[in-house]
Scaffold this motif. Structure first.
Motif, PDB file in Angstrom:
ATOM      1  N   ARG A 126      -0.910 -27.856 -68.901  1.00  0.00           N
ATOM      2  CA  ARG A 126      -0.154 -26.692 -68.397  1.00  0.00           C
ATOM      3  C   ARG A 126      -1.393 -25.943 -67.685  1.00  0.00           C
ATOM      4  O   ARG A 126      -0.905 -25.196 -66.629  1.00  0.00           O
ATOM      5  N   ARG A 127      -2.345 -25.585 -68.270  1.00  0.00           N
ATOM      6  CA  ARG A 127      -3.440 -24.673 -67.746  1.00  0.00           C
ATOM      7  C   ARG A 127      -4.014 -25.198 -66.338  1.00  0.00           C
ATOM      8  O   ARG A 127      -4.352 -24.796 -65.399  1.00  0.00           O
ATOM      9  N   TYR A 128      -4.190 -26.718 -66.233  1.00  0.00           N
ATOM     10  CA  TYR A 128      -4.463 -27.400 -65.243  1.00  0.00           C
ATOM     11  C   TYR A 128      -3.236 -27.089 -64.244  1.00  0.00           C
ATOM     12  O   TYR A 128      -3.993 -27.073 -62.858  1.00  0.00           O
ATOM     13  N   ARG A 129      -2.298 -27.357 -64.259  1.00  0.00           N
ATOM     14  CA  ARG A 129      -1.327 -27.120 -63.311  1.00  0.00           C
ATOM     15  C   ARG A 129      -1.422 -25.757 -62.809  1.00  0.00           C
ATOM     16  O   ARG A 129      -1.188 -25.405 -61.589  1.00  0.00           O
ATOM     17  N   GLN A 130      -1.436 -24.858 -63.689  1.00  0.00           N
ATOM     18  CA  GLN A 130      -1.674 -23.385 -63.112  1.00  0.00           C
ATOM     19  C   GLN A 130      -2.688 -23.261 -62.278  1.00  0.00           C
ATOM     20  O   GLN A 130      -2.549 -22.386 -61.366  1.00  0.00           O
ATOM     21  N   MET A 131      -3.929 -23.736 -62.535  1.00  0.00           N
ATOM     22  CA  MET A 131      -5.242 -23.690 -61.804  1.00  0.00           C
ATOM     23  C   MET A 131      -4.815 -24.234 -60.418  1.00  0.00           C
ATOM     24  O   MET A 131      -5.199 -23.770 -59.177  1.00  0.00           O
ATOM     25  N   GLN A 132      -4.126 -25.373 -60.109  1.00  0.00           N
ATOM     26  CA  GLN A 132      -3.821 -25.861 -59.136  1.00  0.00           C
ATOM     27  C   GLN A 132      -2.885 -24.862 -58.261  1.00  0.00           C
ATOM     28  O   GLN A 132      -3.083 -24.977 -56.933  1.00  0.00           O
ATOM     29  N   ARG A 133      -1.973 -24.350 -58.863  1.00  0.00           N
ATOM     30  CA  ARG A 133      -1.122 -23.407 -57.949  1.00  0.00           C
ATOM     31  C   ARG A 133      -1.686 -22.327 -57.535  1.00  0.00           C
ATOM     32  O   ARG A 133      -1.595 -21.846 -56.386  1.00  0.00           O
ATOM     33  N   ILE A 134      -3.012 -21.791 -58.228  1.00  0.00           N
ATOM     34  CA  ILE A 134      -3.513 -20.909 -57.856  1.00  0.00           C
ATOM     35  C   ILE A 134      -4.338 -21.195 -56.612  1.00  0.00           C
ATOM     36  O   ILE A 134      -4.551 -20.509 -55.469  1.00  0.00           O
ATOM     37  N   ILE A 135      -5.155 -22.294 -56.735  1.00  0.00           N
ATOM     38  CA  ILE A 135      -5.882 -22.804 -55.402  1.00  0.00           C
ATOM     39  C   ILE A 135      -4.842 -23.083 -54.148  1.00  0.00           C
ATOM     40  O   ILE A 135      -5.155 -22.683 -53.348  1.00  0.00           O
ATOM     41  N   GLU A 136      -3.496 -23.467 -54.607  1.00  0.00           N
ATOM     42  CA  GLU A 136      -2.671 -23.921 -53.408  1.00  0.00           C
ATOM     43  C   GLU A 136      -2.287 -22.573 -52.800  1.00  0.00           C
ATOM     44  O   GLU A 136      -2.198 -22.398 -51.457  1.00  0.00           O
ATOM     45  N   GLN A 137      -1.958 -21.555 -53.516  1.00  0.00           N
ATOM     46  CA  GLN A 137      -1.495 -20.244 -53.181  1.00  0.00           C
ATOM     47  C   GLN A 137      -2.646 -19.457 -52.765  1.00  0.00           C
ATOM     48  O   GLN A 137      -2.211 -18.648 -51.877  1.00  0.00           O
ATOM     49  N   ARG A 138      -3.711 -19.318 -53.373  1.00  0.00           N
ATOM     50  CA  ARG A 138      -4.678 -18.315 -52.921  1.00  0.00           C
ATOM     51  C   ARG A 138      -6.193 -18.904 -52.772  1.00  0.00           C
ATOM     52  O   ARG A 138      -6.993 -17.861 -52.224  1.00  0.00           O
ATOM     53  N   GLY A 139      -6.268 -19.904 -52.892  1.00  0.00           N
ATOM     54  CA  GLY A 139      -7.734 -20.571 -52.467  1.00  0.00           C
ATOM     55  C   GLY A 139      -8.579 -20.619 -53.746  1.00  0.00           C
ATOM     56  O   GLY A 139      -8.238 -19.905 -54.685  1.00  0.00           O
ATOM     57  N   LEU A 140      -9.712 -21.347 -53.445  1.00  0.00           N
ATOM     58  CA  LEU A 140     -10.596 -21.755 -54.642  1.00  0.00           C
ATOM     59  C   LEU A 140     -11.370 -20.322 -55.043  1.00  0.00           C
ATOM     60  O   LEU A 140     -11.673 -20.239 -56.114  1.00  0.00           O
ATOM     61  N   ALA A 141     -11.583 -19.558 -54.164  1.00  0.00           N
ATOM     62  CA  ALA A 141     -12.157 -18.233 -54.336  1.00  0.00           C
ATOM     63  C   ALA A 141     -11.450 -17.408 -55.713  1.00  0.00           C
ATOM     64  O   ALA A 141     -12.042 -16.952 -56.178  1.00  0.00           O
ATOM     65  N   SER A 142     -10.078 -17.468 -55.283  1.00  0.00           N
ATOM     66  CA  SER A 142      -9.488 -16.635 -56.264  1.00  0.00           C
ATOM     67  C   SER A 142      -9.325 -17.060 -57.731  1.00  0.00           C
ATOM     68  O   SER A 142      -9.627 -16.515 -58.690  1.00  0.00           O
TER      69      SER A 142
END
Length: 261
Positions: A126-142
């Motif tokens: 679940r943490r990994y999926r949350q990380m993917q959502r952050i990357i998709e929505q706001r980018g790696l820098a976020s």
């Protein structure tokens, strides 16, 4: 071709780093490798998509079984005799699976801070999926910024070595966004072998665990120690004890260097 370095002299230890880390990160923290005077020939490499090794968006390349195959290929290219395998977190999973693929080749194992597995794995997914959502929505820098606010290290380690959190964030920041999405996809598909299947792996194993880290729970280390017939478990909770790990790894490798020749 994976980025590989060789240092030291003595029996060979092929070593793999953790998820979203690199050889550079491990050299900067010094958790597992001495700065000088090693009694062991260390063969280290950046995993696919990490550090200076090339990557791709092919999820299959990042599965633990694929990383284990990479590790064995590097180990076999460096030594014709029995070799030691080891790693941190994801790297420890790779080492364990590599040993299961070629048990007659391996003199000993070092499993440092094993990752979530079995009962604790779904929460990490679940943490990994949350990380993917952050990357998709706001980018790696976020994601890097959030990691800076919430370092994934034990409090006792952060108190002693706050720069280690910066090293972790810098390793994350150097990754390619597409590769990282595939790496996280692969991590969501991975788990350690069932404990009952480990009973047959009669390889001397040093398990190094530390307290107060939910991403590397002691539960995994303890279950591995119970399942592996020739396992030794060490648990620490201080930066002082952590400083002894490189020499303890060396001593363990040297002790078992020729036990399976």
């Amino acid at each position: 071709m994976l980025n590989t370095t060789i240092s030291g002299t003595g029996p060979t230890l092929t070593w793999a780093h953790g998820l979203m880390h690199s050889m550079d990160f491990e050299s900067r923290t010094g958790w597992f490798h001495p700065e000088c005077g090693s009694k062991v020939r260390r063969v280290r490499f950046d995993a696919r998509g990490h550090g200076q090794s090339p990557g791709s968006v092919d999820v299959a390349h990042y599965l633990w079984s694929a990383q284990a195959a990479d590790m064995l290929a590097i180990a076999r290219a460096q030594s014709e005799s029995s070799i030691a395998l080891g790693g941190h977190s994801m790297g420890s999973a790779s080492a364990l699976l590599a040993a299961m693929q070629a048990p007659d080749k391996v003199s000993c194992l070092i499993l440092a801070t094993p990752p979530t597995a079995w009962r604790t794995r779904p929460a990490q997914i679940r943490r990994y999926r949350q990380m993917q959502r952050i990357i998709e929505q706001r980018g790696l820098a976020s994601l890097v910024g959030l990691a800076a606010q919430n370092p994934a290290l034990p409090d006792w380690l952060l108190a002693a070595h706050p720069a280690h959190a910066n090293a972790s964030q810098q390793a994350l920041a150097t990754m390619q966004q597409g590769n990282l999405m595939a790496i996280l996809d692969a991590a969501c598909q991975c788990d350690l072998p069932a404990p009952e299947t480990l009973l047959q792996l009669r390889i001397p194993t040093l398990i190094l665990g530390w307290r107060d880290d939910p991403i590397h729970p002691l539960e995994t280390a303890e279950q591995l120690a119970a399942a592996l017939p020739l396992a030794e478990l060490q648990i620490i909770d201080s930066a002082g004890a952590l400083q002894a790990w490189p020499s303890q790894i060396d001593d363990f490798v040297c002790r078992h260097a020729h036990s399976r020749l």
